[in-house]
Design a protein around this motif. Sequence first.
Motif, PDB file in Angstrom:
ATOM      1  N   GLY B  76       0.812  -1.230   0.041  1.00  0.00           N
ATOM      2  CA  GLY B  76       0.113   0.138   0.018  1.00  0.00           C
ATOM      3  C   GLY B  76       0.941   1.342   0.066  1.00  0.00           C
ATOM      4  O   GLY B  76       0.204   2.430   0.013  1.00  0.00           O
ATOM      5  N   ASN B  77       2.088   1.067  -0.112  1.00  0.00           N
ATOM      6  CA  ASN B  77       2.932   2.133  -0.286  1.00  0.00           C
ATOM      7  C   ASN B  77       3.233   2.629  -1.822  1.00  0.00           C
ATOM      8  O   ASN B  77       4.168   2.426  -2.393  1.00  0.00           O
ATOM      9  N   HIS B  78       1.997   3.105  -2.276  1.00  0.00           N
ATOM     10  CA  HIS B  78       2.014   3.377  -3.617  1.00  0.00           C
ATOM     11  C   HIS B  78       3.062   4.394  -4.090  1.00  0.00           C
ATOM     12  O   HIS B  78       3.606   4.137  -5.256  1.00  0.00           O
ATOM     13  N   SER B  79       3.320   5.419  -3.324  1.00  0.00           N
ATOM     14  CA  SER B  79       4.232   6.541  -3.768  1.00  0.00           C
ATOM     15  C   SER B  79       5.547   5.932  -4.335  1.00  0.00           C
ATOM     16  O   SER B  79       6.329   6.131  -5.007  1.00  0.00           O
ATOM     17  N   LYS B  80       5.891   5.034  -3.380  1.00  0.00           N
ATOM     18  CA  LYS B  80       7.475   4.012  -3.210  1.00  0.00           C
ATOM     19  C   LYS B  80       7.439   3.516  -4.505  1.00  0.00           C
ATOM     20  O   LYS B  80       8.355   3.006  -5.001  1.00  0.00           O
ATOM     21  N   GLN B 109      -3.880   5.285  -6.496  1.00  0.00           N
ATOM     22  CA  GLN B 109      -3.770   6.536  -6.190  1.00  0.00           C
ATOM     23  C   GLN B 109      -4.916   7.517  -6.889  1.00  0.00           C
ATOM     24  O   GLN B 109      -4.863   8.577  -6.627  1.00  0.00           O
ATOM     25  N   GLN B 110      -5.613   6.712  -7.733  1.00  0.00           N
ATOM     26  CA  GLN B 110      -6.616   7.472  -8.503  1.00  0.00           C
ATOM     27  C   GLN B 110      -5.972   8.603  -9.388  1.00  0.00           C
ATOM     28  O   GLN B 110      -6.669   9.465  -9.656  1.00  0.00           O
ATOM     29  N   ARG B 111      -4.801   8.339  -9.888  1.00  0.00           N
ATOM     30  CA  ARG B 111      -4.075   9.052 -10.815  1.00  0.00           C
ATOM     31  C   ARG B 111      -4.540   8.432 -12.329  1.00  0.00           C
ATOM     32  O   ARG B 111      -3.883   8.008 -12.925  1.00  0.00           O
ATOM     33  N   GLU B 114      -2.466   9.792 -15.419  1.00  0.00           N
ATOM     34  CA  GLU B 114      -1.276   9.114 -15.357  1.00  0.00           C
ATOM     35  C   GLU B 114      -1.167   7.692 -15.713  1.00  0.00           C
ATOM     36  O   GLU B 114      -0.279   7.281 -16.652  1.00  0.00           O
ATOM     37  N   ALA B 115      -2.131   6.942 -15.446  1.00  0.00           N
ATOM     38  CA  ALA B 115      -2.148   5.615 -15.528  1.00  0.00           C
ATOM     39  C   ALA B 115      -2.600   5.377 -16.949  1.00  0.00           C
ATOM     40  O   ALA B 115      -1.828   4.456 -17.570  1.00  0.00           O
TER      41      ALA B 115
END
Lengths: 325, 209
Positions: B76-80, B109-111, B114-115
């Motif tokens: 769940g550490n999506h930024s990493k 992250q609901q981006r 970008e996805a």
Amino acid sequence: MRTLTKAGLFSTIVTIICALFSTASIATSHSWQFKGIAQSYYQSFDQSLSRESTFNLGIYWFADYLDNVSLSFGYNYTFVDMSPNIEVDEHILHLGGKYSWFSDTLSGKFSLALDGYGGKYTTTTVTSSGGGGMGGMGGSSRITSSESTDISVLHPQVSFINYAKTYYFDIGYAYSEYDSGDLYDIEAHQITPTLGFGWNNAYDWLQLRGYFINLNQQTQLLEEDDFASAELKYIHWFVVKSPPYFHNLQLTLLAGDRVLAVDPDAKAVYSVSDKQTGSVSVAGQWALTQSLKFMFLVGYDKYENDLLADEYDSLLFYANFQNQW
Amino acid sequence: MVNAMSIKNIAVFMITLLTLSANTVLAEIDPWAESYRLESIYQYDAALKALDVAANKGHNNELLSLRRGWLHYLTGNHSKAIEHYKKAISENGQSLEARLGMTLPLMAQQRWREAMLEAKKVLEVAPWNYYAHVRLMTCEYALKDWTSLEKHAQQVAARFPTDTTVLVYLARARHHLGNADGAVAVYQKVLQLSPDHFEAGQYVARNIP
């Protein structure tokens, strides 16, 4: 003279819109998304000693880079017909930017926004002197005098919305300065805490925003220097269908006193209004095509002018077209 | 006395031998195998830590970045996770896996935009990559872009006609576009492929008198 000014202004706005739209049409990158809004409103005042009507034309341009960056540009022209023989012309430019970052700890998105507004309004007073005559040396003359006020506003805001879009929080601060040379120099400090709640799969949204405004001095028009009001906004989005369809319905209520307010959602500065003491509005937006939307709003507002002991109300008709590329 | 000394010496020798053997066994554990084992028992943080040994041994950086991206996504550490997938892309710009991998934490992250961009980059190289299409459809669904989703799902369904995920996206898009009959037709197809499909069964039951 004013007709010419309005015609010139209209063509300027049309030129800007065309230029911005053509920029969007040549933008082929998937990274950028553009939105343009052309708006206008007419406000008619009832039982006012000082105001007849207000007319506005404006454009906004938004450029979003992926999910992180948003830039905005806006221009608004407002004309206030005041009685007797007083007119106010206002031009305001807006520039804004927003950066978002994503939190895994709080499962949501933080945004830092900074909006700036700069412009000027000019109050023109036409007075007649002398009595009736027969021409020649006698008769009346019309004297036109005008005063200008420079407007500058800086409005930072921090916001957070969770990924599920079930709750939202923001806090904004606006510093506004109204400088009229020797006449007055008013500074307004505004704080706007906001809470928002979403439900029904984000098809319903309720938002409560407080406006706490402090002026650095009392003026002839305003006998107090602290103003507080609360704005409640409810939005319902309808299930998306094949266009055209009714896209959303919005109800807004305002209670309390508000003056020289900066509206973070509308990206508007209410600089030429008297003290607003209450408001109710209902708006509907239609999706005309996949990218083009039309909004129409009807509002009823109450105002006070302390100097003239003038309490009055108004009807507002607002419309906009927005297109997305 | 002699016997006592001998026993003590033997005991010391045995302990030393066992300790050395244990160290040797530990040293020989493959950090990758250990990381996969820990992942299989849902110990994602430990699985990440196990990779440090591989990193210290100078193992392939690209594979380490991909693996770390995946494990950070699972924790769940999506930024990493995004950081590591970006690193993997910088190490191998041709990697479709890294781009597909990155779509997952971006979507978490609901981006969405970008996805979508990453999925489209994959499709530029591999036009009918299944995962890229499905992730693109997920983004279109999240952005409620029903017109694009319907057109897109129809194209993908033609290539993957027995895939119920794609068909469900097509049916949902048709439903949101007000084409209930079209949605029913697709959901009926889903029921042929997966007779117990809950969503399809419910929709068909509600929309057929």
